[in-house]
Motif scaffolding. Structure first.
Motif, mmCIF file in Angstrom:
data_model
loop_
_atom_site.group_PDB
_atom_site.id
_atom_site.type_symbol
_atom_site.label_atom_id
_atom_site.label_comp_id
_atom_site.label_asym_id
_atom_site.label_seq_id
_atom_site.Cartn_x
_atom_site.Cartn_y
_atom_site.Cartn_z
ATOM 1 N N HIS A 145 37.489 35.066 44.486
ATOM 2 C CA HIS A 145 36.932 34.909 43.134
ATOM 3 C C HIS A 145 36.676 36.288 42.548
ATOM 4 O O HIS A 145 35.583 36.828 42.641
ATOM 5 C CB HIS A 145 35.645 34.093 43.230
ATOM 6 C CG HIS A 145 35.266 33.488 41.927
ATOM 7 N ND1 HIS A 145 35.933 32.433 41.385
ATOM 8 C CD2 HIS A 145 34.286 33.809 41.052
ATOM 9 C CE1 HIS A 145 35.371 32.101 40.243
ATOM 10 N NE2 HIS A 145 34.370 32.933 40.025
ATOM 11 N N GLN A 159 40.994 37.108 36.175
ATOM 12 C CA GLN A 159 41.039 35.701 36.523
ATOM 13 C C GLN A 159 42.104 34.959 35.727
ATOM 14 O O GLN A 159 42.672 35.480 34.772
ATOM 15 C CB GLN A 159 39.666 35.071 36.246
ATOM 16 C CG GLN A 159 38.524 35.751 36.991
ATOM 17 C CD GLN A 159 38.497 35.444 38.476
ATOM 18 O OE1 GLN A 159 39.346 34.714 38.984
ATOM 19 N NE2 GLN A 159 37.547 36.014 39.188
ATOM 20 N N GLY A 191 38.195 29.211 42.893
ATOM 21 C CA GLY A 191 38.259 30.151 41.785
ATOM 22 C C GLY A 191 39.669 30.630 41.517
ATOM 23 O O GLY A 191 39.875 31.690 40.927
ATOM 24 N N GLN A 229 37.653 26.676 35.336
ATOM 25 C CA GLN A 229 37.032 27.975 35.595
ATOM 26 C C GLN A 229 36.398 28.571 34.343
ATOM 27 O O GLN A 229 35.777 29.631 34.398
ATOM 28 C CB GLN A 229 38.064 28.944 36.164
ATOM 29 C CG GLN A 229 38.622 28.517 37.514
ATOM 30 C CD GLN A 229 39.715 29.459 37.994
ATOM 31 O OE1 GLN A 229 39.544 30.665 38.035
ATOM 32 N NE2 GLN A 229 40.860 28.898 38.364
ATOM 33 N N ARG A 235 27.352 29.390 41.983
ATOM 34 C CA ARG A 235 28.381 29.197 42.999
ATOM 35 C C ARG A 235 27.789 29.060 44.406
ATOM 36 O O ARG A 235 28.181 29.760 45.349
ATOM 37 C CB ARG A 235 29.399 30.326 42.940
ATOM 38 C CG ARG A 235 30.252 30.285 41.673
ATOM 39 C CD ARG A 235 31.513 31.086 41.833
ATOM 40 N NE ARG A 235 32.352 30.603 42.915
ATOM 41 C CZ ARG A 235 33.149 29.548 42.836
ATOM 42 N NH1 ARG A 235 33.224 28.834 41.735
ATOM 43 N NH2 ARG A 235 33.886 29.198 43.872
#
Length: 627
Positions: free
Chosen positions: A9, A13, A93, A235, A241
């Motif tokens: 993660h 992204q 992720g 996401q 998390r």
């Protein structure tokens, strides 16, 4: 398992522009649940796009209510697979393309990207045709013009992306609402038989044309690009998390998915029921064309139903085209580590889809578009296995999914769904090749059969590789690897520093930053590019007013720096800014290039160009960008 943050993660992204842009942590109760609502609605528009209309109309007009069970089965399979896709994105992720790149050898990702891109183009083809038909039905615009102007919806995507994730979701949901309301009203107009609808939920054996349309329905319903899209869109929600936060996110996203896909099932069932009640019952069994459906609705039910039909068609096409573009971006970045501007990505996808639609009309006429629509959905179905099989492997992996790996019963259901999809596709391919082979054309045996075998072998490899591969490849997060240990570093003394100037108020700041880097020991190369027409054509022999003025100004800068104790020399380039700056940098063996950035973006980038960005990709030296 209190904190599940791990190396996967990490920035950049999937869909980085909107990653974690919707914060859910500060909301409670219903507001908290609603903050997770949205991603599945973006996904659901792919389940009610113009491609679905074509297969549903063909199925309803030719076989009545017989194929409703295929729609229901497709919807249940879609709900299962989309929930797995959301689970993958939430827990790891990573989107499906990124996770596939980690799980499979590098060479496999190239054909996986090619197949996924083919599916996205096929999907976009359906949107183009649907939009063109909708515009033709409402305004009488010729289909070839309708197809041509759909290229401009690239601007709509840019606008929505700049407005943020919530605004984009609101636009999509409003389009879905228009489609749903239109068909709800039409259902009251056609008054279908409830008893016969209920009989349609009873499964039956399929073959021939019914199988072809059924596979088209599956391809139009369980769309491969939606699996990539959903794993990325989840996401966009920012949540805690830890184990509790992830479990809650999975639960709320499942609710989102169930509601959105059931709405999509309602729309698809409404189209099929509409076709069965209006056409099949009246002996009109060959209504595979959307235009025919419009005309017949007008003849049977007056002006209200066909107008609603056309409006819903345009809304479905416009909303689906946005999600198709996002999926294309995800697939390219994930499989190939290649990131390009969203507008360019959109333009490429749209052009790849426009070309076959454009030439189909030119060669075969408007009537061929309906067959092209159904073919596009069959292509989508044929690609499904290459998205579904990796997804099941990835969400079953206890090593990467930790305690969120899918349970045994879910795994059995998922593999059964995958087997149904692949088996039907294999049966269809064999039947089609036999049909084509009967014509005796050489290319069937030279091109089609070998290509089918290669694709089949690739699918087998995609299935077997994760099972046989005991040694996991090192996680190589897309598009970067692990953080490296930073060793002690020595100060770098730059001796040859280039400075780009344009005689604006920004020059003072650009030059100041350059002087800080090199001090009085360095040699400075002041660079300016003359872009007049004369400079472009005559180069260094140009003697127009601007060239002379710029040369004098550059010399003034050099004299000014000399008075302050710095060594500077003027360098004038001509014509193309990027090419000239790169050439001067290379010829003078510069060690550092300092450039001023003016901060324009969007439309100004298209008009004025993105010099800084282009230059930094074409020189092999550090570039300091000063704002």
């Amino acid at each position: 398992m209190k904190n599940l943050k791990h190396t996967e993660h990490r920035d950049p992204q999937s869909l980085s522009e909107v990653h974690q842009s919707v914060d859910t942590s500060k909301r409670t109760g219903w507001k908290r649940i609603l903050s997770f609502i949205g991603p599945a609605y973006l996904v659901s528009v792919g389940y009610m796009d113009p491609g679905n209309w074509a297969t549903d109309l063909a199925g309803g007009s030719k076989f009545g209510y017989q194929l409703i069970w295929v729609l229901l089965m497709s919807n249940l399979i879609a709900l299962l697979l989309q929930s797995l896709s959301a689970r993958l994105g939430i827990v790891r992720g990573l989107d499906l393309a990124q996770a596939s790149r980690n799980a499979y050898p590098k060479w496999v990702n190239i054909p996986l990207f090619g197949l996924a891109q083919t599916a996205i183009v096929a999907c976009d083809l359906a949107e183009i045709i649907g939009m063109a038909i909708g515009l033709n039905l409402l305004f009488g615009l010729p289909l070839i013009w309708g197809i041509s102007i759909t290229i401009f919806d690239t601007v709509l995507l840019l606008f929505l992306l700049n407005k943020g994730m919530r605004k984009m979701e609101a636009f999509i949901v409003s389009m879905v609402f228009i489609v749903g309301v239109s068909f709800l009203i039409e259902m009251f107009i056609v008054e279908p038989s409830i008893i016969e609808i209920a009989k349609g939920f009873e499964p039956s054996i399929l073959g021939g044309e019914a199988l072809y349309i059924a596979i088209g329905i599956i391809g139009a319903t369980v769309m491969p690009h939606n699996l990539y899209l959903h794993s990325s869109l989840v996401q966009t929600r920012k949540f805690q998390r830890d184990e509790k936060g992830i479990q809650e996110a999975i639960k709320f996203n499942f609710i989102d998915t169930a509601v959105a896909l059931n709405l999509a099932f309602f729309v698809n069932a409404a189209i099929l029921i509409l076709a069965a009640a209006a056409f099949y019952k009246n002996g009109l069994h060959e209504v595979a064309e959307i235009q025919d459906a419009y005309k017949l609705l007008q003849n049977i039910f007056g002006n209200v139903a066909p107008a609603l039909f056309a409006i819903a068609l345009i809304a479905a096409g416009q909303s689906s085209t946005v999600t198709g573009t996002l999926a294309g971006q995800i697939v390219m970045e994930g499989h190939l580590k290649l990131r390009i501007q969203p507008w360019l990505r959109r333009l490429i996808t749209r052009l790849l889809a426009i070309i076959p639609a454009f030439f189909t009309i030119l060669w075969y006429g408007d009537d061929a578009l309906g067959g092209l629509l159904i073919l596009s959905q069959v292509v989508l179905s044929l690609q499904l296995g290459f998205a579904v099989i990796p997804l099941i492997h990835l969400t079953s992996d206890k090593k990467t999914m930790k305690g969120f790996a899918i349970k045994l019963w879910v795994k059995i259901l998922a593999w059964t769904s995958s087997l149904i999809i692949v088996s039907l596709n294999v049966k269809l391919v064999i039947e089609e090749i036999k049909t084509w082979g009967a014509s005796g054309e050489w290319y069937i045996y030279v091109l089609v059969v070998p290509a089918s075998l290669l694709i089949g072998l690739l699918l087998l490899y995609v299935f077997i590789y994760p099972i046989l591969s005991r040694i996991r490849r090192e996680n190589n997060n897309v598009p970067h690897g692990h953080a490296l240990n930073i060793e002690p570093v020595e100060k770098i003394d730059y001796r040859r520093i280039g400075i780009t100037v344009d005689f604006s108020k920004n020059d003072r700041n650009t030059i100041r930053h350059a002087l800080i880097q090199g001090g009085k020991q360095a040699q400075y190369y002041l660079i300016h590019v003359v872009e007049t027409a004369a400079a472009r054509y005559y180069g260094d022999t140009a003697l127009d007013y601007e060239t002379q003025s710029d040369t004098e100004n550059l010399q003034k800068y050099c004299s000014n720096l000399a008075e302050l104790g710095y060594q500077a020399s003027p360098h004038i380039g001509y014509g193309g800014t990027v090419k000239a700056i790169v050439r001067i940098s290379n010829e003078n063996k510069l060690e550092l290039l300092v450039m001023g950035a003016h901060g324009h973006k969007g439309l100004k980038d298209l008009i004025l160009g993105t010099t800084v960005n282009s230059v930094r990709h074409k020189v092999s030296i550090p570039v300091l960008i000063v704002r």
